[in-house]
Design an enzyme around this catalytic site. Structure first.
Site, PDB file in Angstrom:
ATOM      1  N   HIS A 149      21.332 -28.434 -38.161  1.00  0.00           N
ATOM      2  CA  HIS A 149      22.423 -29.344 -38.503  1.00  0.00           C
ATOM      3  C   HIS A 149      23.099 -29.904 -37.254  1.00  0.00           C
ATOM      4  O   HIS A 149      24.157 -30.504 -37.342  1.00  0.00           O
ATOM      5  CB  HIS A 149      23.436 -28.630 -39.398  1.00  0.00           C
ATOM      6  CG  HIS A 149      22.818 -28.180 -40.685  1.00  0.00           C
ATOM      7  ND1 HIS A 149      22.973 -28.859 -41.871  1.00  0.00           N
ATOM      8  CD2 HIS A 149      21.987 -27.141 -40.952  1.00  0.00           C
ATOM      9  CE1 HIS A 149      22.289 -28.244 -42.826  1.00  0.00           C
ATOM     10  NE2 HIS A 149      21.672 -27.196 -42.291  1.00  0.00           N
ATOM     11  N   LYS A 199      25.545 -19.823  -4.657  1.00  0.00           N
ATOM     12  CA  LYS A 199      26.346 -18.711  -4.109  1.00  0.00           C
ATOM     13  C   LYS A 199      26.892 -19.080  -2.738  1.00  0.00           C
ATOM     14  O   LYS A 199      28.076 -18.880  -2.449  1.00  0.00           O
ATOM     15  CB  LYS A 199      25.489 -17.436  -3.981  1.00  0.00           C
ATOM     16  CG  LYS A 199      25.107 -16.819  -5.305  1.00  0.00           C
ATOM     17  CD  LYS A 199      24.406 -15.491  -5.070  1.00  0.00           C
ATOM     18  CE  LYS A 199      23.790 -14.978  -6.347  1.00  0.00           C
ATOM     19  NZ  LYS A 199      22.859 -13.881  -6.137  1.00  0.00           N
ATOM     20  N   GLU A 241      13.894 -18.225 -14.441  1.00  0.00           N
ATOM     21  CA  GLU A 241      13.904 -17.746 -13.053  1.00  0.00           C
ATOM     22  C   GLU A 241      12.495 -17.474 -12.534  1.00  0.00           C
ATOM     23  O   GLU A 241      12.269 -17.480 -11.332  1.00  0.00           O
ATOM     24  CB  GLU A 241      14.751 -16.462 -12.928  1.00  0.00           C
ATOM     25  CG  GLU A 241      16.231 -16.750 -12.816  1.00  0.00           C
ATOM     26  CD  GLU A 241      17.068 -15.551 -12.371  1.00  0.00           C
ATOM     27  OE1 GLU A 241      16.517 -14.441 -12.180  1.00  0.00           O
ATOM     28  OE2 GLU A 241      18.285 -15.705 -12.222  1.00  0.00           O
TER      29      GLU A 241
HETATM   30  O1  PA5 Z   1      16.697 -11.440 -12.390  1.00  0.00           O
HETATM   31  C1  PA5 Z   1      17.399 -11.306 -11.400  1.00  0.00           C
HETATM   32  O2  PA5 Z   1      16.991 -10.731 -10.398  1.00  0.00           O
HETATM   33  C2  PA5 Z   1      18.818 -11.814 -11.383  1.00  0.00           C
HETATM   34  O3  PA5 Z   1      19.143 -12.463 -12.543  1.00  0.00           O
HETATM   35  C3  PA5 Z   1      19.782 -10.664 -11.183  1.00  0.00           C
HETATM   36  O4  PA5 Z   1      19.573  -9.730 -12.195  1.00  0.00           O
HETATM   37  C4  PA5 Z   1      21.220 -11.127 -11.213  1.00  0.00           C
HETATM   38  O5  PA5 Z   1      21.422 -12.135 -10.277  1.00  0.00           O
HETATM   39  C5  PA5 Z   1      22.176  -9.978 -10.921  1.00  0.00           C
HETATM   40  O6  PA5 Z   1      21.893  -9.419  -9.671  1.00  0.00           O
HETATM   41  P1  PA5 Z   1      22.394  -7.970  -9.280  1.00  0.00           P
HETATM   42  O7  PA5 Z   1      21.811  -7.002 -10.238  1.00  0.00           O
HETATM   43  O8  PA5 Z   1      21.900  -7.767  -7.888  1.00  0.00           O
HETATM   44  O9  PA5 Z   1      23.904  -7.986  -9.364  1.00  0.00           O
END
Ligand code: PA5
Length: 447
Positions: free
Chosen positions: A308, A422, A287
């Site tokens: 393996h 989303k 990310e």
């Molecule tokens: O690193 C990030 O920001 C994302 O992976 C969020 O943690 C994830 O999408 C979950 O979001 P939220 O905590 O708003 O539910």
């Protein structure tokens, strides 16, 4: 202290790394002075020393109450809201934590939910825990993420059925934004105890906040030692010279290999306990790096298991990959191979040798084989698998990730690409407000 990085098997020259020292020092200065892209998400940088001590005390108190009042503790969250705690708990507890008898476990069983949308997973978990004493920690920074919101709806209803509204409120703990979002609103309305995800800490950098600490503490892990590890990382990786800064070395090694045309970094572990650490690492780097058509693809393998299955393609397949191996020097638990009179399995040559020793040779043999096969390797050596070292490793990776993002020229603290799926999902579910997109997408669906 405790973590070393060895890049001598990466096929890089000292000069290659040294040429970039100025760049990494500049990236570090930019992080520290908060002058780069995403600078409003740098709360993690000094969090292991600057954390809110009052909230920390509340986390400990809540963890104790949860331990005393339930058999099953459900952690609801997705992405950065669960991967860190799952990684740390898996690394530092018994491999079969939930199966260990209660008197030996000294903590409730810990289950994760809301990290997928599987009805089967939810039903299996619901049926498993519904007659046990339950506490829930629902974690969402935005408070609106679909996966955890759905899971929480089921568990909220279950708890209210079992304990009544009043009883349920003492068993539900919400970790979310300090003032905004649907979860904060609901928590205040229902009277749940809440913990804060600071505005300037993104989900994947949130392990030292209540997001990670509450579940980790409930599982019986020493969070003081964990935070000490983070602090040690914060101090040690402030060094400005390459020789003394393993974090700089790791960030530069990735950057140099990327510039040489490698496109995939595979995180390798030899301990099942570290399996989820690799998952957490994948999210952190995926990310943070993957933007504007740039970034190393973060993958993971678990050896010797995957030798393996994926060993063949790593050894002989396309050469766009490099491996980063996490090894632990000293593990407390081990088994020794015994002598057997008949020796039909031909294993007496291993008599009196520990599994750790055999695993280490598997690692060394693989390292040399993969390097001979044209796969550069870097080795992260952790002297022990304990709360301190895991706390320090979290900081090691977080800082190297921030530095690496700036070296790559991206903002390592946002994740705009995550929104695309989303929007489509909402449109296909006919969420009000998405009508136009629904029409456009439905025409393109498989018939
Ligand atoms: O690193 C990030 O920001 C994302 O992976 C969020 O943690 C994830 O999408 C979950 O979001 P939220 O905590 O708003 O539910």
């Amino acid at each position: 202290m405790g973590i070393k990085f060895d890049y001598s098997y990466a096929g890089l020259t000292e000069a290659e790394l040294n040429n970039k020292v100025g760049q990494i020092q500049l990236a570090d200065k930019t992080l520290k002075e908060k002058t780069g892209p995403g600078n409003d998400f740098l709360g993690w940088y000094d969090y292991p020393v600057a954390y809110d001590k009052d909230e920390y005390a509340r986390i400990k108190a809540a963890a104790k109450r949860i331990q005393d009042s339930c058999d099953a503790f459900i952690v609801i969250g997705i992405g950065g809201s669960y991967l860190g705690s799952k990684a740390v708990i898996t690394a530092l507890t018994s491999t079969f934590f939930n199966e260990v008898p209660g008197d030996k476990r000294k903590a409730p069983k810990v289950y994760f939910a809301g990290e997928n949308i599987s009805g089967k997973y939810m039903k299996d978990l619901y049926e498993l825990v519904k007659d046990q004493d339950i506490c829930v920690n629902v974690i969402s920074k935005s408070g609106t993420t679909t996966e955890p919101a759905i899971a929480f709806r089921f568990f909220k209803e279950l708890l209210e059925k079992k304990y009544g509204k009043e009883g349920a409120k003492d068993r539900i703990f919400a970790t979310t934004d300090k003032e905004r979002g649907a979860l904060k609103f609901l928590a205040d309305q229902e009277g749940y105890e809440t913990f804060v995800i600071p505005d300037d800490v993104g989900g994947r950098y949130s392990v030292y906040t209540a997001v990670g600490l509450l579940p980790i503490a409930v599982a019986g892990i020493d969070i003081d030692a964990f935070m000490e590890g983070g602090k040690s990382g914060y101090e040690e990786y402030a060094a400005e010279n390459l020789e003394d800064n393993a974090c700089y070395q790791y960030a530069l090694y990735r950057s140099c290999l990327y510039n040489r045309g490698k496109s995939t970094e595979i995180m390798v572990d030899y301990e099942p306990s570290l399996r989820y650490f690799s998952e957490w690492w994948k999210q952190l780097y995926g990310e943070s790096d993957g933007k504007d058509g740039k970034g190393l693809f973060p993958a993971s393998v678990h050896f010797s298991t995957d030798l393996h299955s994926l060993g063949q393609i790593i050894q002989d397949g396309p050469k766009h990959i490099f491996e980063t191996v996490v090894v632990v020097d000293e593990l407390e638990d081990d088994m020794t191979v015994s002598h057997e009179e008949s020796d039909l399995d031909g294993l007496n040559y291993l008599e009196n040798r520990t599994m750790q020793e055999i695993n280490e040779k598997a690692f060394l043999g693989t390292l040399l084989a993969h390097v001979d096969g044209g796969v550069p390797n870097g080795i992260i050596r952790l002297s022990k698998l304990d709360a301190f070292h895991i706390g320090k490793l979290v900081y090691f990776f977080e800082k190297a990730c921030g530095l690496g993002g700036y070296l790559l020229g991206v903002n390592p603290f946002d994740q705009p690409g995550v929104e695309a799926y989303k929007k489509n999902m909402f449109a296909l579910l006919h969420k009000p407000g998405y009508e136009e997109l629904t029409e456009a997408l439905e025409k393109r669906l498989p018939q």
